[in-house]
Write a protein that holds these residues in place. Structure first.
Motif, PDB file in Angstrom:
ATOM      1  N   ALA A  52      36.053  43.819  31.752  1.00  0.00           N
ATOM      2  CA  ALA A  52      36.939  43.430  32.850  1.00  0.00           C
ATOM      3  C   ALA A  52      36.169  43.310  34.161  1.00  0.00           C
ATOM      4  O   ALA A  52      36.425  42.399  34.951  1.00  0.00           O
ATOM      5  CB  ALA A  52      38.085  44.425  32.993  1.00  0.00           C
ATOM      6  N   SER A  53      35.230  44.221  34.388  1.00  0.00           N
ATOM      7  CA  SER A  53      34.462  44.153  35.633  1.00  0.00           C
ATOM      8  C   SER A  53      33.548  42.927  35.647  1.00  0.00           C
ATOM      9  O   SER A  53      33.342  42.319  36.700  1.00  0.00           O
ATOM     10  CB  SER A  53      33.662  45.434  35.847  1.00  0.00           C
ATOM     11  OG  SER A  53      32.751  45.643  34.797  1.00  0.00           O
ATOM     12  N   VAL A  54      33.024  42.542  34.509  1.00  0.00           N
ATOM     13  CA  VAL A  54      32.208  41.328  34.428  1.00  0.00           C
ATOM     14  C   VAL A  54      33.075  40.107  34.729  1.00  0.00           C
ATOM     15  O   VAL A  54      32.673  39.210  35.483  1.00  0.00           O
ATOM     16  CB  VAL A  54      31.529  41.208  33.044  1.00  0.00           C
ATOM     17  CG1 VAL A  54      30.875  39.846  32.874  1.00  0.00           C
ATOM     18  CG2 VAL A  54      30.508  42.316  32.851  1.00  0.00           C
ATOM     19  N   THR A  55      34.282  40.085  34.176  1.00  0.00           N
ATOM     20  CA  THR A  55      35.210  38.976  34.428  1.00  0.00           C
ATOM     21  C   THR A  55      35.571  38.903  35.901  1.00  0.00           C
ATOM     22  O   THR A  55      35.568  37.813  36.485  1.00  0.00           O
ATOM     23  CB  THR A  55      36.483  39.146  33.577  1.00  0.00           C
ATOM     24  OG1 THR A  55      36.109  39.189  32.200  1.00  0.00           O
ATOM     25  CG2 THR A  55      37.456  38.007  33.803  1.00  0.00           C
ATOM     26  N   HIS A  56      35.863  40.055  36.517  1.00  0.00           N
ATOM     27  CA  HIS A  56      36.191  40.071  37.945  1.00  0.00           C
ATOM     28  C   HIS A  56      35.014  39.591  38.791  1.00  0.00           C
ATOM     29  O   HIS A  56      35.207  38.857  39.767  1.00  0.00           O
ATOM     30  CB  HIS A  56      36.607  41.480  38.371  1.00  0.00           C
ATOM     31  CG  HIS A  56      37.991  41.844  37.977  1.00  0.00           C
ATOM     32  ND1 HIS A  56      38.283  42.369  36.765  1.00  0.00           N
ATOM     33  CD2 HIS A  56      39.155  41.733  38.639  1.00  0.00           C
ATOM     34  CE1 HIS A  56      39.579  42.580  36.674  1.00  0.00           C
ATOM     35  NE2 HIS A  56      40.140  42.194  37.800  1.00  0.00           N
ATOM     36  N   PHE A  57      33.813  39.997  38.407  1.00  0.00           N
ATOM     37  CA  PHE A  57      32.637  39.568  39.163  1.00  0.00           C
ATOM     38  C   PHE A  57      32.432  38.062  39.041  1.00  0.00           C
ATOM     39  O   PHE A  57      32.114  37.387  40.023  1.00  0.00           O
ATOM     40  CB  PHE A  57      31.392  40.326  38.688  1.00  0.00           C
ATOM     41  CG  PHE A  57      30.184  40.050  39.522  1.00  0.00           C
ATOM     42  CD1 PHE A  57      30.119  40.484  40.831  1.00  0.00           C
ATOM     43  CD2 PHE A  57      29.111  39.354  38.998  1.00  0.00           C
ATOM     44  CE1 PHE A  57      29.005  40.235  41.621  1.00  0.00           C
ATOM     45  CE2 PHE A  57      27.996  39.085  39.777  1.00  0.00           C
ATOM     46  CZ  PHE A  57      27.935  39.532  41.089  1.00  0.00           C
TER      47      PHE A  57
END
Length: 83
Positions: free
Chosen positions: A3-8
């Motif tokens: 999820a953090s990769v997607t948000h980034f």
């Protein structure tokens, strides 16, 4: 983690779009390496406008979300009852 990769990735996509839009709107003179004062102030104004717009949209979304939750709670009969 995913999820953090997607948000980034979303952040980078938005950053690239804003940068491109402000650059296309503000930079006009390619005959010199120097950034002209009007180009600099235009790009700063462009970015400020974008940041204010996203902040306002975020606030409105939060307000809408709160209203929806209150409406659902009222519909379920959860508001106004003593605990």
């Amino acid at each position: 983690q995913e999820a953090s990769v997607t948000h980034f990735k979303e952040f980078l996509g938005t950053y690239n779009k804003v940068t491109e839009n402000c650059f296309m709107d503000c930079v006009r003179d390619f005959t010199t390496r120097d950034v002209k004062p009007e180009e600099s102030s235009c790009s700063e104004s462009c970015l400020q406008k974008y940041l204010k717009m996203t902040q306002r949209i975020s606030m409105r979304f939060q307000e809408y979300h709160i209203q929806q939750n209150e409406a659902l709670a009222a519909k379920a009969g959860l508001l106004g009852q003593p605990r």
